[in-house]
Write a protein that holds these residues in place. Structure first.
Motif: not given
Length: 289
Positions: A94-95, A98, A102, A113, A117, A171-172, A175
């Motif tokens: 997912f990261s 994303l 981005y 975004v 996040s 995930s965040f 990211f």
């Protein structure tokens, strides 16, 4: 190499010793007073039980029936391990997705975004877990379509939804750190050289820069592992998953706590050490994980 093996063996021994000391601490304040003698005696009992873990038993608090600890503990461990490692893979996937969006957006969307996040990362873990369950239930009530089971029932264990839920915060986290690391990499000579050769932005990002970013990201291995393990107990309780943390919560005796903790932390330690060796072989950089 032999020195590293001896060092690893010493660290493993220290981890196990620390787990034994923590496991026995429940009797340290027996009868609301400090009881060092009881503590030392309990340490001895835990150590003796670890020498013959196959003889350990647990008592069901409802039926009051005594059962052998194994193989039931392995089943609980397998449930937790599947959720943990699947969520880790999903978090990385997912990261990266994303991150791709981005870098293909304009500056305004990038700010949006990053703000989103930061907002998700600051939410309490239990809020995200409950919100995920409620969203699935709300969608089911509106459409009659159950996307995925929201809780385990009997022998029907849910794995996918807990893993997806557990992967949200990592995930965040991945990211946010990837964006920071990529900003640091952008000004380096190899990136400028790749740009001068006419390579596309995504080729530079995923073939040249991402390798160094993933190496930098592994520095946070312990932090990520602790964050995910700390959420496992809440997650397994709310999803009614029969996992190792929920098993410990129900059958919390010093010896069982010690055995379960060793099963939980030792594989993670070995995974981190394996990452350390792989990074050393690939980049020549000595890392402490």
């Amino acid at each position: 190499m032999p020195k590293k093996i001896i060092s690893m063996a010493g660290e493993v021994l220290l981890i196990i010793t620390g787990i034994i000391f923590v496991s026995a601490s429940s009797v340290l304040f027996e009868n609301q007073s400090l009881s060092v003698f009881s503590y030392m005696r309990q340490i001895g009992e835990v150590f003796k039980d670890l020498l013959s873990p196959g003889d350990l038993v647990y008592v069901n608090p409802i039926s009051d029936i005594e059962r052998e600890l194994f193989p039931i503990l392995f089943l609980a461990y397998w449930s937790s391990a599947r959720i943990f490692f699947l969520s880790l893979i999903l978090a990385l996937f997912f990261s990266v997705i994303l991150l791709t969006f981005y870098f293909s957006m304009n500056r305004l969307f990038k700010k949006g975004v990053k703000a989103f996040s930061f907002l998700i990362g600051s939410l309490p873990d239990i809020f995200i877990i409950i919100l995920t369950q409620l969203s699935i239930i709300w969608f089911f009530k509106k459409t009659g379509l159950l996307l995925i089971d929201t809780a385990a029932v009997g022998e029907n264990q849910v794995i996918l939804l807990p893993a997806v839920t557990l992967s949200v915060l990592p995930s965040f986290f991945f990211f946010s750190n990837m964006v920071g690391f990529l900003r640091e990499e952008e000004g380096k000579p190899y990136v400028e050289l790749a740009k001068s050769k006419g390579l596309t932005q995504f080729r530079i990002l995923f073939i040249h820069m991402m390798r160094n970013v993933l190496v930098s990201l592994t520095y946070h291995g312990k932090q990520i592992a602790w964050m995910m393990i700390s959420n496992l107990l809440i997650l397994e309780y709310l999803f009614n998953v029969f996992g190792i943390t929920s098993f410990l919560f129900t059958y919390n005796t010093p010896s069982i706590f010690a055995v379960a903790s060793i099963l939980l932390f030792l594989p993670l330690y070995l995974c981190l050490k394996l990452l350390q060796v792989l990074i050393l072989n690939k980049t020549g950089k000595e890392m402490s994980l």
